[in-house]
Design an enzyme around this catalytic site. Structure first.
Site, PDB file in Angstrom:
ATOM      1  N   ASP A   1       3.495   9.544  -0.490  1.00  0.00           N
ATOM      2  CA  ASP A   1       2.330   8.760  -0.266  1.00  0.00           C
ATOM      3  C   ASP A   1       2.068   7.507  -1.501  1.00  0.00           C
ATOM      4  O   ASP A   1       2.398   7.929  -2.612  1.00  0.00           O
ATOM      5  CB  ASP A   1       1.008   9.617  -0.170  1.00  0.00           C
ATOM      6  CG  ASP A   1       0.173   9.240   0.971  1.00  0.00           C
ATOM      7  OD1 ASP A   1       0.026   7.967   1.089  1.00  0.00           O
ATOM      8  OD2 ASP A   1      -0.531   9.956   1.328  1.00  0.00           O
TER       9      ASP A   1
ATOM     10  N   HIS B   1       0.568  -1.354  -0.005  1.00  0.00           N
ATOM     11  CA  HIS B   1       0.117   0.030  -0.057  1.00  0.00           C
ATOM     12  C   HIS B   1       0.877   1.098   0.024  1.00  0.00           C
ATOM     13  O   HIS B   1       0.415   2.509  -0.274  1.00  0.00           O
ATOM     14  CB  HIS B   1      -0.904  -0.409   1.173  1.00  0.00           C
ATOM     15  CG  HIS B   1      -1.908  -0.942   1.155  1.00  0.00           C
ATOM     16  ND1 HIS B   1      -3.478  -0.686   0.826  1.00  0.00           N
ATOM     17  CD2 HIS B   1      -2.111  -2.340   1.222  1.00  0.00           C
ATOM     18  CE1 HIS B   1      -4.008  -1.889   0.790  1.00  0.00           C
ATOM     19  NE2 HIS B   1      -3.344  -2.679   1.111  1.00  0.00           N
TER      20      HIS B   1
HETATM   21  P1  ADQ Z   1      -3.115   6.105   4.820  1.00  0.00           P
HETATM   22  O1  ADQ Z   1      -1.795   6.435   5.085  1.00  0.00           O
HETATM   23  O2  ADQ Z   1      -3.946   5.707   6.140  1.00  0.00           O
HETATM   24  O3  ADQ Z   1      -3.279   4.665   3.872  1.00  0.00           O
HETATM   25  P2  ADQ Z   1      -5.040   7.373   3.079  1.00  0.00           P
HETATM   26  O4  ADQ Z   1      -4.999   6.775   1.485  1.00  0.00           O
HETATM   27  O5  ADQ Z   1      -5.225   8.972   2.802  1.00  0.00           O
HETATM   28  O6  ADQ Z   1      -4.017   7.123   3.975  1.00  0.00           O
HETATM   29  O7  ADQ Z   1      -6.352   6.681   3.559  1.00  0.00           O
HETATM   30  C1  ADQ Z   1      -7.109   7.397   4.730  1.00  0.00           C
HETATM   31  C2  ADQ Z   1      -8.450   6.682   4.871  1.00  0.00           C
HETATM   32  O8  ADQ Z   1      -8.900   6.917   6.194  1.00  0.00           O
HETATM   33  C3  ADQ Z   1      -9.390   7.583   4.247  1.00  0.00           C
HETATM   34  O9  ADQ Z   1     -10.383   6.814   3.706  1.00  0.00           O
HETATM   35  C4  ADQ Z   1     -10.138   8.478   5.023  1.00  0.00           C
HETATM   36  O10 ADQ Z   1     -11.245   8.882   4.661  1.00  0.00           O
HETATM   37  C5  ADQ Z   1      -9.961   7.983   6.351  1.00  0.00           C
HETATM   38  N1  ADQ Z   1      -9.698   8.977   7.557  1.00  0.00           N
HETATM   39  C6  ADQ Z   1      -8.650   9.729   7.598  1.00  0.00           C
HETATM   40  N2  ADQ Z   1      -8.923  10.586   8.696  1.00  0.00           N
HETATM   41  C7  ADQ Z   1     -10.055  10.239   9.375  1.00  0.00           C
HETATM   42  C8  ADQ Z   1     -10.916  10.417  10.373  1.00  0.00           C
HETATM   43  N3  ADQ Z   1     -10.354  11.524  11.195  1.00  0.00           N
HETATM   44  N4  ADQ Z   1     -11.841   9.713  10.557  1.00  0.00           N
HETATM   45  C9  ADQ Z   1     -12.363   8.748   9.949  1.00  0.00           C
HETATM   46  N5  ADQ Z   1     -11.545   8.280   8.878  1.00  0.00           N
HETATM   47  C10 ADQ Z   1     -10.493   9.081   8.619  1.00  0.00           C
HETATM   48  C11 ADQ Z   1      -2.224   3.553   3.206  1.00  0.00           C
HETATM   49  C12 ADQ Z   1      -1.192   4.287   2.343  1.00  0.00           C
HETATM   50  C13 ADQ Z   1      -1.819   5.383   1.252  1.00  0.00           C
HETATM   51  C14 ADQ Z   1      -2.965   4.402   0.596  1.00  0.00           C
HETATM   52  C15 ADQ Z   1      -3.950   3.469   1.532  1.00  0.00           C
HETATM   53  C16 ADQ Z   1      -4.646   2.614   0.573  1.00  0.00           C
HETATM   54  O11 ADQ Z   1      -0.457   5.318   3.002  1.00  0.00           O
HETATM   55  O12 ADQ Z   1      -0.952   5.818   0.308  1.00  0.00           O
HETATM   56  O13 ADQ Z   1      -3.803   5.140  -0.394  1.00  0.00           O
HETATM   57  O14 ADQ Z   1      -2.967   2.713   2.556  1.00  0.00           O
HETATM   58  O15 ADQ Z   1      -3.805   1.957   0.027  1.00  0.00           O
END
Ligand code: ADQ
Length: 440
Positions: free
Chosen positions: A345, A155
């Site tokens: 990211d 990921h």
């Molecule tokens: P993350 O680093 O966790 O994921 P991201 O892809 O932005 O980052 O996903 C975060 C998810 O959590 C989003 O669906 C968001 O809506 C949710 N979220 C964030 N803050 C929140 C809050 N306060 N309350 C509820 N929900 C919240 C890792 C990798 C990324 C990759 C993903 C998926 O670092 O690059 O995109 O996995 O593969």
């Protein structure tokens, strides 16, 4: 059809408090489609973990969880996973630390995952392993006699060989990957990086997406809910700029806050008018680097608000809270500008959610880091280098000033990109490629 077995470090059992994160959303979508078994750590620490997993079935999905000891947690999770691999794979080499004991802990936990998963496996299973915590798992399973197809999806980014070589056991990690039938990465650039280390592995780029229609519906429905209405009332007609990120140094929040301060310095006319809401739930806050960044952000918030706030205006609202996903989508829809500026990211789902959450009649503009995987698909965003405070500050002004027809054109293009590579395309594409690779 064969049963799907997903394995990830943490698993999200319904009705237990779930940490926000993109991985869980992706795995759950795949499992909901086909049913199957989801195996991983419960998040609990125990002095003497039971030798067999705890099994719970909810609908089509069976959850099997194991617990870890404090020593596992320190060496495997806090140490090797999150102080060695996480910064290294994000090219943040000044945060990279290595300890041989951590590496031993990492291998030991992967061995235990394999031993406890083994009795649950059936001959016609397909096994899908997720993320950097579990790179050696296929090798461990193979050594226990498992012959079923095993795929791996990373990921986060995969670093180029010249960065990977900082890791003393890097060659072993690459050899571990050779035990998978298929290794999936977020982008073709990550795939090329992996191929710089390992030409013999079967690889593919499978950019993770979102369930576009679900986000559209969630965001529209949330506008009528109390938390979103209260937030909008609190703006008193001022435009909103929003950021939503786990509190992680890779998300570039310190740099982002500095860019915003610069923006307020250079654009006096916007003072008193724009509100920047940053939602950043704490994560991994028992790791030193995360405690440090948390303190730095609190100081930066104090500085910006102390310097620029007025009796009726606070320029920066900074919250360390979790919100229900639907509420977040409502906040994104209410914003004129989305600010997504990670230093690196794998993909970044918040950028994609921001686009889908917008009202097509009056969409907000997205500012997106060129170093997020999502930038390779979302070329309708205002693309910035997150280290260049001047360009981020200029991008904020450009986003605020962007005419409606330009915002609509960019939104239409980005929405089409999201639809062409959505969440279902991600998991069906990966699993089809895994079956094909295993047949070969
Ligand atoms: P993350 O680093 O966790 O994921 P991201 O892809 O932005 O980052 O996903 C975060 C998810 O959590 C989003 O669906 C968001 O809506 C949710 N979220 C964030 N803050 C929140 C809050 N306060 N309350 C509820 N929900 C919240 C890792 C990798 C990324 C990759 C993903 C998926 O670092 O690059 O995109 O996995 O593969």
């Amino acid at each position: 059809m064969s049963r799907l077995v997903c394995v990830s470090n943490r698993i999200t059992v319904p009705r237990r408090a779930a940490a926000p994160g993109g991985l869980a959303v992706g795995v759950l979508a795949a499992m909901r489609d086909t049913g199957g078994l989801w195996f991983g750590w419960s998040g609990e620490l125990e002095a003497n973990p039971p030798p067999t997993p705890e099994i719970v079935t909810r609908g089509e999905i069976t959850y099997a969880t194991i617990s870890l000891t404090q020593a596992d947690y320190d060496r495997y999770y806090r140490g090797f996973c999150n102080t060695t691999l996480w910064p290294l794979f994000h090219y943040l080499t000044d945060r990279f630390r290595y300890d041989h004991e951590w590496h031993l802990g990492y291998r030991a936990v992967n061995r235990r995952f394999a031993e406890q998963l083994l009795p649950l496996l059936r001959p016609d299973d397909r096994i899908w392993v997720h993320d950097y915590h579990l790179i050696p798992l296929a090798r461990e399973l193979r050594s226990l006699g498992v012959t079923q197809p095993i795929g791996f999806f990373l990921h986060i980014p995969f670093p180029h060989l010249e960065v990977l070589r900082l890791l003393p056991p890097y060659a072993e990690l690459v050899r571990d990957l050779e035990h998978y039938d298929l290794v999936g990465l977020q982008t073709e650039a990550d795939e090329q990086s992996l191929r710089s280390s390992a030409a013999r592995i079967t690889t593919g780029a499978f950019p993770i997406g979102i369930d576009v229609d679900a986000v559209i519906a969630e965001a529209a429905a949330a506008m009528r809910t109390e938390p979103v209405r209260r937030m909008i009332t609190g703006l008193i007609g001022r435009p909103l700029m929003i950021g939503v990120d786990r509190l992680d140094y890779s998300k570039g929040l310190v740099e982002r806050f500095s860019a915003y301060q610069r923006f307020l310095e250079r654009h006096a006319g916007r003072r008193g008018r724009l509100i920047y809401l940053q939602i950043a739930p704490l994560s991994r806050d028992d790791i030193q680097a995360y405690a440090e960044i948390r303190a730095a952000l609190e100081q930066a918030t104090g500085r910006t608000n102390g310097r620029f706030a007025d009796t009726d205006w606070t320029p920066l609202r900074y919250l360390n809270r979790n919100f229900p996903h639907g509420t977040l989508m409502g906040f994104l829809r209410a914003a004129q500008v989305g600010l997504v500026t990670p230093l690196r990211d794998g993909m970044n789902l918040v950028a994609k959610e921001f686009v889908a959450a917008q009202d097509p009649a009056d969409p907000g503009a997205l500012i997106l880091s060129s170093l997020a995987g999502a930038a390779r698909e979302l070329d309708g965003a205002v693309i910035v280098n997150p280290y260049d405070l001047r360009s981020v500050s200029q991008a904020i002004e450009a986003a605020l000033a962007m005419p409606l027809d330009e915002r609509q054109a960019r939104h239409t293009a980005m929405l089409a990109a999201l639809r062409s590579r959505d969440l279902r395309a991600w998991h069906t594409g990966f699993l089809a490629a895994l079956s094909a690779a295993a047949r070969r």
